[in-house]
Design a protein around this motif. Structure first.
Motif, short mmCIF file in Angstrom:
data_model
loop_
_atom_site.label_atom_id
_atom_site.label_comp_id
_atom_site.label_asym_id
_atom_site.label_seq_id
_atom_site.Cartn_x
_atom_site.Cartn_y
_atom_site.Cartn_z
N LEU A 369 -7.18 -1.12 -2.16
CA LEU A 369 -7.41 -2.50 -2.58
C LEU A 369 -8.84 -2.86 -2.19
CD1 LEU A 369 -4.08 -4.24 -1.50
CD2 LEU A 369 -4.72 -3.39 -3.76
N SER A 370 -9.74 -2.66 -3.11
CA SER A 370 -11.15 -2.79 -2.80
C SER A 370 -11.56 -4.24 -2.61
CB SER A 370 -11.98 -2.16 -3.92
OG SER A 370 -13.35 -2.32 -3.67
N ASP A 380 -0.07 1.95 -11.11
CA ASP A 380 1.26 1.44 -10.76
C ASP A 380 1.13 -0.01 -10.31
OD1 ASP A 380 3.74 0.84 -9.66
OD2 ASP A 380 3.99 2.82 -8.76
N GLU A 381 1.27 -0.93 -11.25
CA GLU A 381 1.08 -2.35 -10.95
C GLU A 381 2.12 -2.88 -9.97
OE1 GLU A 381 -1.40 -4.25 -11.64
OE2 GLU A 381 -2.46 -2.77 -12.88
N THR A 382 3.32 -2.30 -9.99
CA THR A 382 4.36 -2.74 -9.06
C THR A 382 3.96 -2.41 -7.62
OG1 THR A 382 6.07 -2.39 -10.73
CG2 THR A 382 6.79 -2.52 -8.43
N PHE A 383 3.46 -1.19 -7.42
CA PHE A 383 3.03 -0.81 -6.08
C PHE A 383 1.82 -1.64 -5.65
CE2 PHE A 383 0.35 1.83 -3.26
CZ PHE A 383 1.21 1.89 -2.17
N LEU A 384 0.87 -1.86 -6.56
CA LEU A 384 -0.30 -2.68 -6.23
C LEU A 384 0.12 -4.08 -5.79
CD1 LEU A 384 -2.97 -1.82 -8.97
CD2 LEU A 384 -3.17 -1.48 -6.50
N ALA A 385 1.06 -4.66 -6.53
CA ALA A 385 1.53 -6.01 -6.19
C ALA A 385 2.18 -6.01 -4.80
CB ALA A 385 2.51 -6.50 -7.24
N TYR A 386 2.96 -4.98 -4.52
CA TYR A 386 3.61 -4.88 -3.21
C TYR A 386 2.59 -4.72 -2.10
CZ TYR A 386 6.69 -3.06 0.47
OH TYR A 386 7.36 -2.85 1.65
N LEU A 387 1.59 -3.85 -2.34
CA LEU A 387 0.55 -3.62 -1.34
C LEU A 387 -0.23 -4.91 -1.07
CD1 LEU A 387 -0.54 -1.17 0.28
CD2 LEU A 387 -2.22 -0.83 -1.53
N ARG A 388 -0.56 -5.64 -2.13
CA ARG A 388 -1.27 -6.92 -1.95
C ARG A 388 -0.43 -7.92 -1.16
NH1 ARG A 388 -2.75 -6.14 -7.80
NH2 ARG A 388 -4.91 -5.40 -7.80
N VAL A 390 1.98 -7.25 1.06
CA VAL A 390 2.10 -6.82 2.46
C VAL A 390 0.85 -7.16 3.25
CG1 VAL A 390 2.26 -4.80 3.96
CG2 VAL A 390 3.80 -5.02 1.99
N PHE A 391 -0.32 -6.99 2.61
CA PHE A 391 -1.58 -7.19 3.34
C PHE A 391 -2.30 -8.48 2.97
CE2 PHE A 391 -0.82 -2.65 3.84
CZ PHE A 391 -1.10 -2.48 5.17
N HIS A 392 -1.60 -9.36 2.22
CA HIS A 392 -2.15 -10.68 1.87
C HIS A 392 -3.54 -10.53 1.22
CE1 HIS A 392 1.14 -12.20 4.28
NE2 HIS A 392 0.69 -11.51 5.32
N HIS A 393 -3.63 -9.61 0.28
CA HIS A 393 -4.91 -9.28 -0.37
C HIS A 393 -4.95 -9.90 -1.75
CE1 HIS A 393 -8.17 -6.89 -2.12
NE2 HIS A 393 -8.49 -6.49 -0.90
N THR A 394 -6.07 -10.52 -2.11
CA THR A 394 -6.22 -11.07 -3.44
C THR A 394 -6.51 -9.95 -4.43
OG1 THR A 394 -8.57 -11.47 -3.03
CG2 THR A 394 -7.04 -13.29 -2.60
N ALA A 395 -6.19 -10.14 -5.70
CA ALA A 395 -6.35 -9.11 -6.72
C ALA A 395 -7.81 -8.78 -6.92
CB ALA A 395 -5.72 -9.58 -8.04
N SER A 396 -8.08 -7.49 -7.18
CA SER A 396 -9.44 -7.03 -7.48
C SER A 396 -9.39 -5.83 -8.39
CB SER A 396 -10.19 -6.67 -6.19
OG SER A 396 -9.59 -5.60 -5.53
#
Length: 396
Positions: A369-370, A380-388, A390-396
């Motif tokens: 998540l850059s 894998d958008e599902t995994f990206l959404a989950y990772l974001r 978990v780590f409270h990361h905004t989309a990039s």
């Protein structure tokens, strides 16, 4: 066929250091890597398919020489059993494929991680050199030498300015996107002879050995990303990766990479234990000034003197940017600068923006998540959404 790869030693140092750590802790992991070109080439990279196939055949026929293995053994952090493994190592052609999708080049490596992770750097500079062989080499080198002369003059002028608390130091990080092997040699040899005060080494292990330079490197994103699939709780994967590194290197190779899920999430995991054990941090995405200020504030909050730590900057640097960052930080913390394409492919032609990234490990998606838009690479958008999440990361 003129071989591009001269030696299996000609890869970035962090490939060896990550390779050793993963061979010891996760020898059975299975991974997939994918090649991506992020900008528009002058001609379709698909035209290079047959030449790349030939170069990969050559790569997979190569082995380490006794002299090269002896050099690796001379590095105190390289363990004997790992170098013994390299004595019998060969890249396996069955683990990498080259295809085309219209004008797009599709390169995919899949297999045991300890057998496929090494392909990345070789693939990138094979593609680069084959691509630039189609341009006028003479005029490119003439322009490159003129620009290198200007850089040396700028370094000299910079060196005449009043010094700050910590010295200015930079290294060559330009293997993967270089114009050619011969030009890389010339640049590194010139910097070593003309700017030894500032030039401290190279990530290219082959050139470090050839020119008696210090090999530079610790870890890349793939190492930390892999821990997303190693069975630890996802929230804890960064801490697991850092702890594994500490146990492997016991104080050596102490620069930690911070941007796998963003600087804020990294600092949440980088507690007093890790902050004391690691020598510093490496920046590779996002605003470098903001990143550096966060790092210094974090050390202050932990009551660690930032002057005992180092910030290494390595995100698309040129000398003007490096000088500016140095002036901003060097009275408060040690700095280092890894300069790549600006050194080895600044010849008047537009460089390729190519990467070959880890996309899956042990059958599941992994991702970075850059902190820079456009650098996140995961389908894998599902995994990206989950990772974001978990780590409270905004989309990039």
């Amino acid at each position: 066929m003129i071989p591009v790869v001269r030696s299996l030693l000609e890869t970035d140092l962090y490939k060896f250091t990550m390779w050793q750590a993963l061979l010891h802790s996760q020898p059975n992991s299975h991974t997939e890597y994918e090649f991506v070109c992020r900008n528009a080439p002058v001609f379709p990279l698909a035209e290079l398919k047959e030449e790349i196939e030939e170069q990969l055949d050559h790569l997979c026929a190569m082995s380490f020489s006794e002299d090269e293995l002896s050099y690796l053994r001379s590095l105190r952090y390289m363990k004997s059993d790992f170098v013994d493994f390299l004595t019998v190592f060969r890249f396996q052609r069955k683990f990498i494929t080259v295809e085309t999708d219209g004008e797009r080049l599709v390169i995919h490596a899949a297999g045991p991680q300890v057998h496929v992770m090494g392909f990345e750097i070789f693939v990138l500079y094979i593609v680069n050199e084959l691509y630039f062989r189609r341009f006028d080499e003479e005029s490119a080198l003439e322009e490159g030498r003129a620009r290198l002369h200007d850089k040396l003059r700028a370094l000299k002028e910079f060196g005449n300015l009043p010094g700050l608390r910590h010295p200015f130091e930079f290294s060559d990080f330009g293997l993967r996107r270089r114009f050619s092997a011969a030009w890389h040699d010339e640049v590194v040899q010139t910097l070593a002879s003309e700017a030894p005060r500032f030039f401290k080494g190279t990530s290219n292990v082959y050139l470090a050995k050839k020119f008696g330079l210090f090999p530079i490197g610790t870890m890349a994103h793939e190492y930390i990303q892999s821990f997303q699939a190693f069975g630890v709780r996802l929230r804890d994967f960064q801490k697991a990766a850092l702890e594994d590194w500490v146990q492997e290197y016991r104080g050596d190779l102490g620069i930690a990479l911070t941007d796998v899920v963003g600087m804020d999430a990294f600092l949440d995991d980088f507690d007093l234990y890790f902050a004391k054990l690691f020598d510093g941090l490496r920046h590779d995405s996002g605003d470098p000034v903001l990143w550096g200020e966060k790092a210094i504030a974090h050390y202050a909050a932990l009551r660690i003197d930032s002057n005992t730590k180092r910030l290494v900057f390595s995100d698309g640097l040129d000398f003007d940017t490096a000088f500016s960052l140095y002036r901003h930080f060097a009275n408060r913390i040690m700095t280092g600068f890894g300069i790549g394409t600006h050194l080895t492919n600044d010849v008047g032609l537009t460089p390729l923006n190519i990467v070959m990234k880890l996309i899956r490990c042990n059958g599941q998606s992994v991702a970075k998540l850059s902190d820079s838009p456009g650098k996140t690479l995961c389908k894998d958008e599902t995994f990206l959404a989950y990772l974001r999440q978990v780590f409270h990361h905004t989309a990039s």
